[in-house]
Design an enzyme around this catalytic site. Sequence first.
Site, PDB file in Angstrom:
ATOM      1  N   ASP A  75      14.168  10.753  38.230  1.00 41.35           N
ATOM      2  CA  ASP A  75      13.292  11.516  37.336  1.00 41.35           C
ATOM      3  C   ASP A  75      13.902  11.725  35.947  1.00 41.35           C
ATOM      4  O   ASP A  75      13.228  12.171  35.031  1.00 41.35           O
ATOM      5  CB  ASP A  75      12.973  12.877  37.966  1.00 41.35           C
ATOM      6  CG  ASP A  75      11.890  13.634  37.208  1.00 41.35           C
ATOM      7  OD1 ASP A  75      10.872  13.021  36.871  1.00 41.35           O
ATOM      8  OD2 ASP A  75      12.081  14.839  36.942  1.00 41.35           O
ATOM      9  N   GLN A  98       5.356   7.479  38.212  1.00 37.66           N
ATOM     10  CA  GLN A  98       5.141   8.869  37.828  1.00 37.66           C
ATOM     11  C   GLN A  98       4.079   8.961  36.742  1.00 37.66           C
ATOM     12  O   GLN A  98       3.977   8.087  35.883  1.00 37.66           O
ATOM     13  CB  GLN A  98       6.445   9.481  37.306  1.00 37.66           C
ATOM     14  CG  GLN A  98       6.360  10.956  36.959  1.00 37.66           C
ATOM     15  CD  GLN A  98       7.679  11.498  36.429  1.00 37.66           C
ATOM     16  OE1 GLN A  98       7.869  11.656  35.227  1.00 37.66           O
ATOM     17  NE2 GLN A  98       8.617  11.769  37.337  1.00 37.66           N
ATOM     18  N   SER A 107       6.167  16.480  34.188  1.00 38.60           N
ATOM     19  CA  SER A 107       5.745  15.578  35.257  1.00 38.60           C
ATOM     20  C   SER A 107       4.584  16.190  36.033  1.00 38.60           C
ATOM     21  O   SER A 107       4.567  17.396  36.298  1.00 38.60           O
ATOM     22  CB  SER A 107       6.901  15.323  36.224  1.00 38.60           C
ATOM     23  OG  SER A 107       8.059  14.924  35.542  1.00 38.60           O
TER      24      SER A 107
END
Length: 381
Positions: A295, A366, A316
């Site tokens: 991430d 993502q 996110s």
Amino acid sequence: MWPVRGVLSRLPGSEPTGPGFSATARVTGGSAAQSAGLPRPAGGRYFAPLGSRRCQWRRFWVAEEMGAAGDGGGPGPGRPPPGDLRSVLITSVLNLERLELDLFRGRHHWVPATQRLFGGQIVGQALVAAARAVSRDEQVHSLHCYFVRAGDPKVPVLYEVERTRTGKSFSVRSVKAIQHGKPIFTCQASFQLSQGSPVQHQFTMPTVPPPEELLTQEELIQKFLQNPNLAERYRKHLNKIQAEDVPIDIKPVNPPDIFCLEPQEPKQLFWVRARGYIGETDMKVHCCVAAYISDYAFLGTALLPHRQYHIKFLVSLDHSMWFHAPFRADHWMLYECESPWAGGCRGLVQGRLWRRDGVLAVTCAQEGVIRVEQKPNQSKL
């Protein structure tokens, strides 16, 4: 929801280590530490020297909780070099306290400047919780997550695991992360018993310089700071980034010019690995660490064509991962990131983690919220 930028132990009461504790490994929990013969300092925390047997016990407990057999007592390939620092991702960041059979508590090691929880930490900790609810022989092959509320860095996170299905080949575990009585994150992870198949293929790994030939992120920042024409406000910003205690080693392949506001192709390549030593252990441990790493700076790929805008909000929305082949998260892996689309105040990014031998180990995807000021930025010089 968290900004993009920015393990497992039976011992209760674990807390993140900080810069002041870099020369020790923390061993918490009264009864366990006392039984090990450790003195109890005034602060109530237990420590063991990095090279001590007690520090080695810690890693055995970590691996055992995930279903691994541990290293045993003698030397071998699973042993770190003498005096080597164990990865803080194992000893602290992904170290959950078990409260009940399927209820865990996690704490925070690094909080971004935005004072929101780092999404990779929550993904990694949720996978730790799910992995504790399956057998040793089952390995994670995919996970799908949603960030539903902002995380509060001032309080721990509770992880509640539901054993959704346990089948002959596949098992599903659902995890809910909770703060202040409300879910902030949901995740479903699927585990599989090892199965062979003649149906196999993969993409080809990009050809890039090896990590030994590249500068680290810290070295690049230091290079920028040597520019005498750098504005003071940007110098302070770079110094702040340099001071962050992020437990990841990063070497960009083609680092962007931070002073250039020209649009760039929405692709980036960088070598990544966990900082410190993890070693040979249950593959689920390395997958949890990779979830944390995946991430970091991921959604920022979608911003490369739009560098002329000032970012107001970047978080996110979801995060998915697919695990394809065994790997070591404390070894260099190439992170190939690209953004095929952005629009409607959202951006989509895709990533692939490659082993150095060209094997595709992990695929990531993502989507996140991207809000910018309409007025373009001026030059940073």
